[in-house]
Write an enzyme that holds these catalytic residues in place. Structure first.
Site, mmCIF file in Angstrom:
data_model
loop_
_atom_site.group_PDB
_atom_site.id
_atom_site.type_symbol
_atom_site.label_atom_id
_atom_site.label_comp_id
_atom_site.label_asym_id
_atom_site.label_seq_id
_atom_site.Cartn_x
_atom_site.Cartn_y
_atom_site.Cartn_z
ATOM 1 N N LYS A 52 1.481 -2.649 4.738
ATOM 2 C CA LYS A 52 0.096 -3.140 4.798
ATOM 3 C C LYS A 52 -0.159 -4.130 3.666
ATOM 4 O O LYS A 52 -0.779 -5.180 3.859
ATOM 5 C CB LYS A 52 -0.888 -1.956 4.743
ATOM 6 C CG LYS A 52 -0.924 -1.165 6.053
ATOM 7 C CD LYS A 52 -1.606 0.192 5.963
ATOM 8 C CE LYS A 52 -1.444 0.931 7.290
ATOM 9 N NZ LYS A 52 -1.914 2.309 7.296
ATOM 10 N N GLN A 96 -4.830 6.292 3.489
ATOM 11 C CA GLN A 96 -3.675 6.628 4.325
ATOM 12 C C GLN A 96 -3.660 8.129 4.622
ATOM 13 O O GLN A 96 -3.802 8.956 3.717
ATOM 14 C CB GLN A 96 -2.385 6.197 3.604
ATOM 15 C CG GLN A 96 -1.125 6.329 4.443
ATOM 16 C CD GLN A 96 -1.084 5.381 5.636
ATOM 17 O OE1 GLN A 96 -1.631 4.282 5.602
ATOM 18 N NE2 GLN A 96 -0.456 5.808 6.711
ATOM 19 N N ASP A 119 -10.365 1.274 9.448
ATOM 20 C CA ASP A 119 -9.560 2.161 10.294
ATOM 21 C C ASP A 119 -10.363 2.619 11.517
ATOM 22 O O ASP A 119 -9.799 3.112 12.487
ATOM 23 C CB ASP A 119 -9.160 3.421 9.498
ATOM 24 C CG ASP A 119 -7.687 3.469 9.146
ATOM 25 O OD1 ASP A 119 -6.892 2.822 9.843
ATOM 26 O OD2 ASP A 119 -7.352 4.162 8.166
#
Ligand code: GUN
Length: 284
Positions: A52, A96, A119
């Site tokens: 990322k 994460q 997200d």
């Protein structure tokens, strides 16, 4: 059989994102910024986070990565998110998953400001997706839809079968396919006679997390098979949930692993971060 080349499509979409980001910066001075938080030392998560960070650099985004110890308290994590919520350089925040056991994932995700929820896991984002009016789409399902679109595969009227009901992939994937007028069946670990459903699927999305789960006898001739799995086989090689060698000859289209859905996922994260930065520019 045609391979759905996620690497190629992701490259094309990322080039477009880079151009759009440059234009945004020229017009407003805003550089899209993403903060990624990793708690603990799970090797797979560490690799995802590194990818990322690299992807952000490649399209000229600003990024910050916080690598926190496995013993980090929930309070410390919530405080960091609070600080990032108020930071003007940061337009997207990603924590994460999975998180260590002492931390409540739901509580942490809800702490992210809705306008920075790249997200799309927060209550507000999920609600908007359900209604069909959204800023951010969850990255993996959105990547699958983008890949279908790049190959002019229209879900309208097709029977789409999604195996897996996670909040990250299965549930939102079903919703996005339904928004594009597919007839959707969601299957999961308790589904009886799974093959009965999969054998009728025009589009089959497999998000189970078990190497070799989908076998050739479960697939209809001419089906489109999307493999969301990311597993390591006995030799340590990356592989999906689909028995690719046996299933591929029956398909009209199929994603490889690696090089299918994976590159699309991070691309959609970049897209969401750009959207967040643009929304910020509009609100100034
Ligand atoms: N872990 C596995 N997939 C994802 C994802 O899409 N987002 C986050 N934050 N964590 C993940």
């Amino acid at each position: 059989m045609t391979l759905l080349d996620g690497k190629r499509v992701a490259g094309e979409v990322r080039a477009r994102i880079q151009t759009n980001a440059r234009e945004l910066t020229e017009q407003t001075g805003i550089v899209p910024g993403l903060a990624v938080i990793l708690v603990g030392d799970d090797p797979a998560s560490a690799t995802y986070v590194k990818n990322k960070e690299k992807a952000c650099a490649e399209v000229g985004f600003y990024s910050e990565v916080y690598r926190l110890a496995a013993g980090t308290t929930q309070d410390a994590l919530l405080q960091l998110i609070d600080r990032l919520n108020a930071d003007d350089k940061i337009h997207g925040i990603l924590v994460q998953l999975p998180l260590p056991k002492q931390i409540d994932e739901t509580c942490v995700i809800q702490k992210i400001a809705p306008e920075k929820d790249v997200d799309a896991f927060g209550f507000a984002s999920v609600g908007k997706i359900m209604i069909g009016s959204f800023d951010f789409l969850p990255c993996t399902p959105a990547g699958v839809m983008e890949l279908l679109s790049a190959y002019s595969i229209d879900p309208c009227g097709k029977h789409a079968v999604v195996i897996g009901r996670s909040n990250i992939v299965g549930k939102p994937q079903a919703m996005l396919l339904m928004h594009q007028n597919a007839t959707v069946t969601i299957c999961h670990s308790r589904t009886r006679d799974l093959a009965h459903y999969t054998q009728d699927a025009d589009i089959l999305v497999v998000a189970v997390g078990k190497a070799g789960f989908l076998t050739a006898d479960m697939v209809k001739d001419g089906a489109v098979v999307i493999d969301v799995g990311m597993n390591r086989n006995a030799e340590g090689k990356l592989c999906g949930d689909v028995d690719f060698a046996a299933v591929a000859p029956k398909c009209s289209y199929i994603t490889p692993v690696p090089g299918g859905v994976g590159p699309m996922t991070i691309t959609m994260l970049l897209q969401n971060t750009l959207t967040a930065a643009r929304n910020r520019a509009k609100s100034e």
